[in-house]
Design a protein around this motif. Sequence first.
Motif: not given
Length: 132
Positions: A70-72, A83-88, A98-102, A104-116
Amino acid sequence: MENEKNASALDLLLRPELPDVRKVLPEKKVEVKRLSQLTGEPVVFTLRGLTYREIRDIQDKRREDQAVSAVLYGCKDPDFRDKRLLDPEKGVAAPLDAIKAKLTAGEIDELYIEIQKLSGYLQRTLAEVKNA
């Protein structure tokens, strides 16, 4: 004004001022406080609501990938597909990585809530009509 009270729901849906929500989606800017503290300047993301199709695509994913997907889809800026965020070599081979690397889990979930919320979820979108 009297005619407006008698307009049918169909008549109201046909009004040109109602946008096609497949193309015009609500947006919101949010600051990611931790990233702002680390960089010394505001890190502001632009989020947007999701289309019906995008919501269904996310729901088809494994449960543990739904919020990050959902964040993506819903993060307009920054674009995690850049592609600049990628580093295999560091285990960042795909946008979801890239999302998981930049973030935190809480930030991802909070962004998901706002997107919802921008997509019409987690809030009352209907009202009961009394004496109709």
